[in-house]
Enzyme design. Sequence first.
Site, short mmCIF file in Angstrom:
data_model
loop_
_atom_site.label_atom_id
_atom_site.label_comp_id
_atom_site.label_asym_id
_atom_site.label_seq_id
_atom_site.Cartn_x
_atom_site.Cartn_y
_atom_site.Cartn_z
N ASN A 8 0.84 -1.13 -0.16
CA ASN A 8 0.06 0.04 0.04
C ASN A 8 1.00 1.27 0.07
OD1 ASN A 8 -1.78 2.04 0.23
ND2 ASN A 8 -2.24 1.50 2.59
N LYS A 10 -0.02 4.16 -0.24
CA LYS A 10 -0.57 5.25 0.11
C LYS A 10 -0.42 6.52 -0.76
CE LYS A 10 -0.02 3.45 4.88
NZ LYS A 10 -0.08 3.78 6.21
N HIS A 89 -9.79 0.89 4.59
CA HIS A 89 -8.38 1.39 5.49
C HIS A 89 -8.76 2.27 6.51
CE1 HIS A 89 -4.35 2.50 6.06
NE2 HIS A 89 -3.80 1.64 5.66
N GLU A 91 -7.03 4.95 7.54
CA GLU A 91 -6.88 6.27 7.05
C GLU A 91 -8.06 6.89 6.25
OE1 GLU A 91 -3.06 5.69 5.35
OE2 GLU A 91 -2.22 4.99 7.27
N GLU A 158 -5.66 -5.02 10.81
CA GLU A 158 -4.66 -4.09 10.93
C GLU A 158 -4.88 -3.21 12.26
OE1 GLU A 158 -2.49 -2.92 7.12
OE2 GLU A 158 -4.42 -1.60 7.09
N GLY A 164 2.34 2.15 10.95
CA GLY A 164 3.31 3.28 10.64
C GLY A 164 3.84 3.74 12.01
N SER A 196 3.18 -2.01 10.52
CA SER A 196 4.63 -1.98 10.88
C SER A 196 5.36 -3.46 10.53
CB SER A 196 4.96 -1.60 12.28
OG SER A 196 4.65 -0.29 12.48
C1 PEP Z 1 -0.99 0.37 6.24
O1 PEP Z 1 -1.08 1.49 6.22
O2 PEP Z 1 -1.88 -0.60 5.83
C2 PEP Z 1 0.18 -0.44 6.94
C3 PEP Z 1 0.17 -1.64 7.36
O3 PEP Z 1 1.13 0.60 7.05
P1 PEP Z 1 2.68 0.09 7.89
O4 PEP Z 1 3.04 -0.99 7.09
O5 PEP Z 1 3.43 1.62 7.41
O6 PEP Z 1 2.16 0.16 9.17
#
Ligand code: PEP
Length: 233
Positions: A8, A10, A89, A91, A158, A164, A196
């Site tokens: 992803n 983003k 997601h 976000e 998630e 992040g 992460s």
């Molecule tokens: C995400 O935004 O779906 C995600 C898993 O981000 P990160 O790997 O940066 O934590």
Amino acid sequence: MKPLIVANWKMNPVKAKEAEELFNSVKHGVKDIESAETVICPPFIYLPLLKGLTLGAQDSYWEEKGAYTGEVSIAMLKEMGCKYVIIGHSERRKYFNETDEMVNRKVKTTLEAELIPIICIGETGEEREMDKTESVLEKEIKQGLDGVDVSKIIIAYEPIWAIGTGNPCDIEEARRMKEIIQKMVSKNIRILYGGSAKANNAEGYLKQAGFDGLLVGGASLDPKEFIKIVNSN
Ligand code: PEP
């Protein structure tokens, strides 16, 4: 089934040339890795530029066309060659007020178009501290998947506090959460972990915790790191 490793990106990178370079580095690095399926979800505008790996979208709108300024439909994404669509997601839920009802409409139109929705669910740190994790997930599943044939979907667990932050979910706890989600859905569907995920913990989520793949944000912007993740099964 091979694990699904989903990048992803983003809202990155800022320049199209950088997107092509990143994509080509990943493509080159994963070309001989047959043990995993790699999916790249770039910003919409880069989709037509990127060829040679499976593509996914970071969102979609449920109407096919019309007066919906700024939106992109499933029909458009299909034409651009997308196979997967990330839906709900955290976000999108946080910054764009996406509700479970909107998630539900998006999941349904994605399935109607025969694309595969990857539905993100997860609790905030506060919800976890207040012992609300299971009820949050249950609500997201119940409302987001209302009337949906779950055999055709993928869920990404998630935990929002892990996204992040560089603070990934403990592998054993992630394994426990996967089991809980599987029971809530009551079908043996694919469940990914996101939050992460890095080269140094990917194997733990795939092998020890038994996830069917990973949703990778930050680490997917570093081709070397991302290729190591794809290679970690
Ligand atoms: C995400 O935004 O779906 C995600 C898993 O981000 P990160 O790997 O940066 O934590």
